[in-house]
Design a protein around this motif. Structure first.
Motif, PDB file in Angstrom:
ATOM      1  N   SER A 117      11.251  -2.276   9.551  1.00  0.00           N
ATOM      2  CA  SER A 117      11.917  -1.231   8.768  1.00  0.00           C
ATOM      3  C   SER A 117      11.223  -1.011   7.423  1.00  0.00           C
ATOM      4  O   SER A 117      11.734  -0.283   6.578  1.00  0.00           O
ATOM      5  CB  SER A 117      13.390  -1.594   8.555  1.00  0.00           C
ATOM      6  N   ALA A 118      10.057  -1.624   7.245  1.00  0.00           N
ATOM      7  CA  ALA A 118       9.328  -1.509   5.978  1.00  0.00           C
ATOM      8  C   ALA A 118       8.722  -0.121   5.809  1.00  0.00           C
ATOM      9  O   ALA A 118       8.347   0.537   6.775  1.00  0.00           O
ATOM     10  CB  ALA A 118       8.228  -2.568   5.911  1.00  0.00           C
ATOM     11  N   SER A 119       8.598   0.291   4.561  1.00  0.00           N
ATOM     12  CA  SER A 119       7.964   1.575   4.240  1.00  0.00           C
ATOM     13  C   SER A 119       6.450   1.411   4.331  1.00  0.00           C
ATOM     14  O   SER A 119       5.937   0.290   4.321  1.00  0.00           O
ATOM     15  CB  SER A 119       8.352   2.004   2.832  1.00  0.00           C
ATOM     16  N   PRO A 120       5.706   2.525   4.377  1.00  0.00           N
ATOM     17  CA  PRO A 120       4.243   2.423   4.389  1.00  0.00           C
ATOM     18  C   PRO A 120       3.710   1.637   3.189  1.00  0.00           C
ATOM     19  O   PRO A 120       2.847   0.778   3.330  1.00  0.00           O
ATOM     20  CB  PRO A 120       3.766   3.876   4.345  1.00  0.00           C
ATOM     21  N   GLY A 121       4.256   1.921   2.022  1.00  0.00           N
ATOM     22  CA  GLY A 121       3.816   1.231   0.819  1.00  0.00           C
ATOM     23  C   GLY A 121       4.095  -0.262   0.868  1.00  0.00           C
ATOM     24  O   GLY A 121       3.284  -1.075   0.427  1.00  0.00           O
ATOM     25  N   ASP A 122       5.254  -0.619   1.428  1.00  0.00           N
ATOM     26  CA  ASP A 122       5.614  -2.035   1.520  1.00  0.00           C
ATOM     27  C   ASP A 122       4.679  -2.801   2.455  1.00  0.00           C
ATOM     28  O   ASP A 122       4.292  -3.924   2.163  1.00  0.00           O
ATOM     29  CB  ASP A 122       7.056  -2.202   1.986  1.00  0.00           C
ATOM     30  N   VAL A 123       4.329  -2.192   3.575  1.00  0.00           N
ATOM     31  CA  VAL A 123       3.422  -2.858   4.519  1.00  0.00           C
ATOM     32  C   VAL A 123       2.060  -3.065   3.866  1.00  0.00           C
ATOM     33  O   VAL A 123       1.504  -4.167   3.903  1.00  0.00           O
ATOM     34  CB  VAL A 123       3.290  -2.058   5.835  1.00  0.00           C
ATOM     35  N   CYS A 124       1.533  -2.042   3.232  1.00  0.00           N
ATOM     36  CA  CYS A 124       0.224  -2.142   2.585  1.00  0.00           C
ATOM     37  C   CYS A 124       0.258  -3.148   1.442  1.00  0.00           C
ATOM     38  O   CYS A 124      -0.657  -3.964   1.282  1.00  0.00           O
ATOM     39  CB  CYS A 124      -0.218  -0.776   2.077  1.00  0.00           C
ATOM     40  N   LYS A 125       1.312  -3.089   0.650  1.00  0.00           N
ATOM     41  CA  LYS A 125       1.470  -3.997  -0.488  1.00  0.00           C
ATOM     42  C   LYS A 125       1.538  -5.448  -0.011  1.00  0.00           C
ATOM     43  O   LYS A 125       0.953  -6.345  -0.629  1.00  0.00           O
ATOM     44  CB  LYS A 125       2.762  -3.625  -1.221  1.00  0.00           C
ATOM     45  N   THR A 126       2.223  -5.674   1.093  1.00  0.00           N
ATOM     46  CA  THR A 126       2.369  -7.030   1.616  1.00  0.00           C
ATOM     47  C   THR A 126       1.043  -7.558   2.143  1.00  0.00           C
ATOM     48  O   THR A 126       0.669  -8.707   1.862  1.00  0.00           O
ATOM     49  CB  THR A 126       3.450  -7.067   2.714  1.00  0.00           C
TER      50      THR A 126
END
Length: 114
Positions: free
Chosen positions: A34-43
């Motif tokens: 359920s992560a956003s695009p930004g959250d996946v990249c940031k992680t």
């Protein structure tokens, strides 16, 4: 927010220890779809910056999320993802690289010099 917490540790170049990181990664494993695009990249960036060894199953789930979100990724996120893949020595499936490359090809004119 898990991604922001992990990112904050990475920006501080502070690894809070295996116990804390394992808890965060286990929580991420349960909710990354359920992560956003930004959250996946940031992680991904944070894992690489902290030089973490992350369970391949978690990375595969995150890769699946990237496939779902590829059309939403901003140009700045492409380079960050590829850098993180390389730094982590993570080899995403050919389908992920194909999707990222096709999205890149369609948006390369939007890329800035950085």
């Amino acid at each position: 927010n898990l991604a922001n917490t992990i990112w904050s540790f990475a920006k501080l170049t502070f690894n809070p220890g295996n116990k804390t990181m394992l808890r965060l990664i286990n929580l991420l494993d349960k909710c990354c779809m359920s992560a956003s695009p930004g959250d996946v990249c940031k992680t991904y960036w944070s894992f690489a910056k902290l030089e973490l060894t992350v369970n391949e199953d978690v990375l595969i789930k995150m890769d699946s999320r990237i496939l779902q979100l590829a059309e939403e990724l901003k140009p700045s996120k492409f380079a960050g993802l590829l850098w993180a893949f390389a730094y982590l020595k993570h080899h995403p499936s050919p389908s992920i690289l194909t999707v990222l490359c096709s999205q890149f090809d369609g948006r390369v004119s939007n890329f800035g010099p950085r």
